[in-house]
Design a protein around this motif. Structure first.
Motif, PDB file in Angstrom:
ATOM      1  N   TYR A 116      41.415  35.104  44.129  1.00  0.00           N
ATOM      2  CA  TYR A 116      40.369  35.126  43.093  1.00  0.00           C
ATOM      3  C   TYR A 116      40.544  34.026  42.047  1.00  0.00           C
ATOM      4  CZ  TYR A 116      39.576  39.846  44.947  1.00  0.00           C
ATOM      5  OH  TYR A 116      39.329  40.921  45.751  1.00  0.00           O
ATOM      6  N   SER A 119      38.262  33.032  38.950  1.00  0.00           N
ATOM      7  CA  SER A 119      37.251  34.061  38.692  1.00  0.00           C
ATOM      8  C   SER A 119      37.719  34.948  37.539  1.00  0.00           C
ATOM      9  CB  SER A 119      37.038  34.924  39.939  1.00  0.00           C
ATOM     10  OG  SER A 119      36.586  34.135  41.015  1.00  0.00           O
ATOM     11  N   LYS A 144      33.912  34.686  41.887  1.00  0.00           N
ATOM     12  CA  LYS A 144      33.719  35.641  42.987  1.00  0.00           C
ATOM     13  C   LYS A 144      33.246  37.000  42.483  1.00  0.00           C
ATOM     14  CE  LYS A 144      36.545  33.370  46.373  1.00  0.00           C
ATOM     15  NZ  LYS A 144      37.818  33.244  47.081  1.00  0.00           N
ATOM     16  N   TYR A 178      29.801  38.684  46.262  1.00  0.00           N
ATOM     17  CA  TYR A 178      30.941  37.902  46.711  1.00  0.00           C
ATOM     18  C   TYR A 178      30.371  36.626  47.306  1.00  0.00           C
ATOM     19  CZ  TYR A 178      35.333  36.764  48.996  1.00  0.00           C
ATOM     20  OH  TYR A 178      36.487  36.154  49.387  1.00  0.00           O
ATOM     21  N   PHE A 180      30.917  33.308  49.203  1.00  0.00           N
ATOM     22  CA  PHE A 180      31.972  32.730  50.022  1.00  0.00           C
ATOM     23  C   PHE A 180      31.679  31.318  50.521  1.00  0.00           C
ATOM     24  CE2 PHE A 180      29.600  35.973  52.259  1.00  0.00           C
ATOM     25  CZ  PHE A 180      29.136  35.320  53.389  1.00  0.00           C
TER      26      PHE A 180
END
Ligand SMILES: *[C@@H]1O[C@H](CO)[C@@H](O)[C@H](O)[C@H]1NC(C)=O
Ligand SMILES: *[C@@H]1O[C@H](CO)[C@@H](O)[C@H](O)[C@H]1NC(C)=O
Ligand SMILES: *[C@@H]1O[C@H](CO)[C@@H](O)[C@H](O)[C@H]1NC(C)=O
Length: 182
Positions: A116, A119, A144, A178, A180
């Motif tokens: 993470y 974040s 995230k 989330y 990605f």
């Protein structure tokens, strides 16, 4: 009879499907649960939390109305201070009840671990300081944890009073997008 399809319709349909695919491959709405441990030291050369303001003529203690604390606790993935570092709990905490029982807490969980890194989660709420477990809100997040919302519990997991050292367990349940790929 020939079947004719307007090029405009095809254009609109294909741009819709492109948009849909792009969203599907970059975002996923999910729920994440974390158990984090705040390493909190209230005195000595390596302190991570201290009162910075309070009412003139009163003690600046956690149970005195009006006392304002700042803290920057290392966060580890297990109770031991030697376990892997996950990030920092950077907070502003103000004793908000006249009788000193509650505090208004604002925390940024600033992640530095691989998963993470960069974040954050933003936590805010009323901390019932004399209860074994108190629940606060997760109001938002970044990276995230964009659009995060949920709740967190805070509980004292370990206390070493002579050294003003304690470990606070923070269990977080959040729903968030989330992301990605970018
Ligand atoms: C403070 O931190 C330093 C560096 O990590 C360490 O060497 C020292 O023992 C610590 N002091 C106390 C009182 O914990
Ligand atoms: C986290 O990000 C910073 C800045 O981009 C980088 O210097 C650091 O190595 C990263 N840490 C991890 C564990 O990936
Ligand atoms: C926090 O999570 C741990 C598991 O990681 C669990 O054992 C504990 O009971 C939880 N605490 C609260 C207050 O829910």
């Amino acid at each position: 009879m020939a079947l004719t399809i307007s090029p405009l319709v095809i254009l609109v349909l294909s741009s819709l499907s492109t948009t849909f695919l792009a969203m599907a491959t970059t975002h996923e709405f999910k729920e994440t649960q974390l158990s984090l441990y705040f390493q909190d030291i209230a005195a000595g050369p390596n302190l991570t939390t201290l009162p910075i303001a309070g009412i003139a003529g009163k003690l600046w203690t956690f149970d005195q109305f009006g006392t304002v604390y700042v803290s920057d606790d290392p966060i580890t993935e297990a109770p031991s201070p030697k376990s892997a570092v996950v990030g920092r709990a950077q907070a502003l905490i103000e004793t908000s009840a006249l009788d000193g029982r509650n505090a208004l807490a604002f925390f940024s969980i600033v992640f530095t671990n691989k998963k993470y890194n960069g974040s954050t989660l933003e936590i805010q709420g009323n901390s019932k300081q004399f209860e074994p477990v108190t629940e606060v809100a997760v109001v938002s997040g970044t990276g995230k944890f964009r659009f995060a919302r949920g709740y967190a519990t805070l509980e004292t997991y370990f206390v070493d009073a002579p050294n003003a050292y304690s470990v606070i367990r923070c269990n977080i349940t959040v729903q968030h997008y989330y992301i990605f790929t970018r």
